[in-house]
Design an enzyme around this catalytic site. Structure first.
Site, PDB file in Angstrom:
ATOM      1  N   ARG A   1      19.584  57.496   6.476  1.00  0.00           N
ATOM      2  CA  ARG A   1      20.341  56.283   6.289  1.00  0.00           C
ATOM      3  C   ARG A   1      21.855  56.343   7.020  1.00  0.00           C
ATOM      4  O   ARG A   1      22.040  55.095   7.665  1.00  0.00           O
ATOM      5  CB  ARG A   1      20.983  56.348   4.747  1.00  0.00           C
ATOM      6  CG  ARG A   1      20.110  55.464   3.683  1.00  0.00           C
ATOM      7  CD  ARG A   1      20.123  56.240   2.260  1.00  0.00           C
ATOM      8  NE  ARG A   1      19.648  57.565   2.369  1.00  0.00           N
ATOM      9  CZ  ARG A   1      18.293  58.050   2.309  1.00  0.00           C
ATOM     10  NH1 ARG A   1      17.475  56.910   2.015  1.00  0.00           N
ATOM     11  NH2 ARG A   1      17.719  59.082   2.494  1.00  0.00           N
ATOM     12  N   THR A   2      22.490  57.482   7.262  1.00  0.00           N
ATOM     13  CA  THR A   2      23.531  57.716   7.959  1.00  0.00           C
ATOM     14  C   THR A   2      23.350  57.325   9.375  1.00  0.00           C
ATOM     15  O   THR A   2      24.245  56.343   9.712  1.00  0.00           O
ATOM     16  CB  THR A   2      24.082  59.076   7.746  1.00  0.00           C
ATOM     17  OG1 THR A   2      24.050  59.605   6.529  1.00  0.00           O
ATOM     18  CG2 THR A   2      25.158  59.130   8.464  1.00  0.00           C
TER      19      THR A   2
ATOM     20  N   LYS B   1      17.749  74.241  26.876  1.00  0.00           N
ATOM     21  CA  LYS B   1      17.628  75.237  27.752  1.00  0.00           C
ATOM     22  C   LYS B   1      19.049  76.199  27.640  1.00  0.00           C
ATOM     23  O   LYS B   1      19.274  76.930  28.554  1.00  0.00           O
ATOM     24  CB  LYS B   1      17.989  74.473  29.015  1.00  0.00           C
ATOM     25  CG  LYS B   1      17.180  73.415  29.291  1.00  0.00           C
ATOM     26  CD  LYS B   1      17.502  72.812  30.704  1.00  0.00           C
ATOM     27  CE  LYS B   1      16.783  71.283  30.708  1.00  0.00           C
ATOM     28  NZ  LYS B   1      17.222  70.451  31.842  1.00  0.00           N
TER      29      LYS B   1
ATOM     30  N   ARG C   1      26.021  64.521  13.716  1.00  0.00           N
ATOM     31  CA  ARG C   1      25.624  65.348  12.816  1.00  0.00           C
ATOM     32  C   ARG C   1      24.902  66.699  13.040  1.00  0.00           C
ATOM     33  O   ARG C   1      24.283  66.652  14.078  1.00  0.00           O
ATOM     34  CB  ARG C   1      24.647  64.558  11.772  1.00  0.00           C
ATOM     35  CG  ARG C   1      23.640  65.418  10.865  1.00  0.00           C
ATOM     36  CD  ARG C   1      22.997  64.738   9.852  1.00  0.00           C
ATOM     37  NE  ARG C   1      23.696  63.772   8.753  1.00  0.00           N
ATOM     38  CZ  ARG C   1      23.018  63.430   7.645  1.00  0.00           C
ATOM     39  NH1 ARG C   1      21.984  63.489   7.557  1.00  0.00           N
ATOM     40  NH2 ARG C   1      23.878  62.794   6.982  1.00  0.00           N
TER      41      ARG C   1
ATOM     42  N   HIS D   1      31.015  65.279   4.237  1.00  0.00           N
ATOM     43  CA  HIS D   1      30.251  64.081   4.970  1.00  0.00           C
ATOM     44  C   HIS D   1      31.213  62.987   4.563  1.00  0.00           C
ATOM     45  O   HIS D   1      31.013  62.249   3.502  1.00  0.00           O
ATOM     46  CB  HIS D   1      28.936  64.084   3.933  1.00  0.00           C
ATOM     47  CG  HIS D   1      27.943  63.090   4.608  1.00  0.00           C
ATOM     48  ND1 HIS D   1      28.193  62.005   5.509  1.00  0.00           N
ATOM     49  CD2 HIS D   1      26.618  62.928   4.194  1.00  0.00           C
ATOM     50  CE1 HIS D   1      27.218  61.366   5.774  1.00  0.00           C
ATOM     51  NE2 HIS D   1      26.372  61.896   5.051  1.00  0.00           N
TER      52      HIS D   1
HETATM   53  C1  NCD Z   1      22.963  63.284   2.208  1.00  0.00           C
HETATM   54  C2  NCD Z   1      23.477  64.395   3.082  1.00  0.00           C
HETATM   55  O1  NCD Z   1      22.678  64.222   4.351  1.00  0.00           O
HETATM   56  O2  NCD Z   1      24.159  65.242   3.095  1.00  0.00           O
HETATM   57  N1  NCD Z   1      22.203  62.073   2.403  1.00  0.00           N
HETATM   58  C3  NCD Z   1      23.057  61.096   3.334  1.00  0.00           C
HETATM   59  O3  NCD Z   1      23.781  61.239   3.833  1.00  0.00           O
HETATM   60  N2  NCD Z   1      22.723  59.808   2.516  1.00  0.00           N
HETATM   61  C4  NCD Z   1      22.536  63.945   1.067  1.00  0.00           C
HETATM   62  C5  NCD Z   1      21.426  64.800   1.118  1.00  0.00           C
HETATM   63  O4  NCD Z   1      20.828  64.841   1.953  1.00  0.00           O
HETATM   64  O5  NCD Z   1      20.944  65.308   0.028  1.00  0.00           O
END
Ligand code: NCD
Length: 308
Positions: A56-57, A85, A106, A134
């Site tokens: 999703r993100t 590397k 991320r 997050h």
């Molecule tokens: C969350 C995450 O990656 O922290 N998911 C997300 O971004 N929608 C929650 C999770 O992984 O449980």
């Protein structure tokens, strides 16, 4: 014209946000959702740097950028990178910041986004750093809560699941503390909200209490925010698997408040049975969709001074 509070700003942790900041994001998100923005990022390039898995993100960030007319470059795993590397994160980010106008990152290491922001010459958005924060997920959550409840002040909310390692939860508590929201923290002791975050809630005068079972509080809340167990971050997943975060059995939804909304950042494991999807309480797909608009709003505000 009001000042754009986000122009060229990094979004690393929600601890840094004020209520005015959050209100600005919510307002511009509403504009984006009403399709009132247009191609405001024409000619811009977003670097989408996902060192950790994401559905999703990543896809909502990339869709948001493209819907506003921006190009997207980047990667969705570490396999293709020179990090393999032996190149370090700082050099990688410094390079990327020469190519793009904004970095979305991320990473599995806590603090990676802050480190990236320190070395990059362009704004950085944290799309999740280990078990830490997050921020854009929590902005999505609060937008969805306001949209579905028509208010934020005066709400009661249960946070259930892996409160220790759930970064979405961590960021959400920081936003809730800017409002008059009563929190019920539901988790086994081994997965309780970290002390640092509890202390921040206390400092901001938030009313909160600890509970072992959702049955104790479910009838008193307007929002239930549920998360999966973050096994990948546990030192001993076998032991925590026995502890678990509990399951929201559909029977528990009898006699809840009619306005109860259930949110979940997804992905889900067995804590949220699919039979709940068809109830009027399920709000997690609406929440996932709103992720697109929140990310459009942020990209637009960070890159366009005259916005909103
Ligand atoms: C969350 C995450 O990656 O922290 N998911 C997300 O971004 N929608 C929650 C999770 O992984 O449980």
């Amino acid at each position: 014209m009001t000042r754009n509070l986000f122009y060229q700003r990094d979004v690393i942790s929600n601890n840094a946000l004020t209520r005015e900041d959050v209100e600005a994001v919510l307002a511009h998100t509403r504009t984006c959702k009403n399709n009132k923005t247009g191609q405001t990022l024409n000619g811009r390039l977003i670097a989408s740097c996902f060192f950790e898995p994401s559905t999703r993100t990543r896809l909502s960030f990339e869709s948001a950028a493209q819907r506003l007319g921006a190009g997207v470059t980047g990667f969705s795993s570490m396999e293709s990178l020179s990090l393999q590397k032996g190149e370090n994160l700082q050099d990688t980010i410094q390079m990327i910041s020469q190519y793009a106008d904004l970095i979305v990152i991320r990473h599995s290491a806590e603090g990676a986004a802050r480190l990236a922001a320190e070395v990059a010459d362009i704004p950085v958005i944290n799309a999740g750093d280990g078990a830490n924060q997050h921020p854009t997920q929590a902005l999505t959550d609060i937008f969805t809560i306001e949209e579905s409840q028509k208010r934020l002040d005066g709400l009661s909310m249960a946070l259930m699941g892996d409160l220790k390692y759930g970064r979405a939860i961590h960021s959400l508590t920081e936003i809730c503390s800017l409002y008059d929201i009563r929190l019920y923290l539901v988790a086994p002791e081994s997965l309780a909200l970290p002390e640092l975050l509890c202390n921040r809630l206390k400092k901001r005068g938030v009313r909160f209490s600890f509970h072992q079972s959702i049955e104790e509080v479910l009838r008193q809340v307007d929002v239930l925010y549920l998360t999966r167990t973050q096994y990948e971050r546990h030192e001993n997943p076998v032991i925590t698997r026995q502890g678990g975060v509990g399951i929201l059995h559909p029977d528990l939804l009898k006699n809840v408040r009619p306005n109860l909304k259930i949110l979940h950042p997804l992905p889900r494991l067995d804590e949220l049975p699919r039979t709940i999807d068809a109830t009027p309480h399920a709000c997690y797909f609406q929440q996932a969709k709103n992720g697109l608009y929140v990310r459009q709003a942020l990209l637009d505000m960070i890159l366009n001074e005259s916005c909103p």
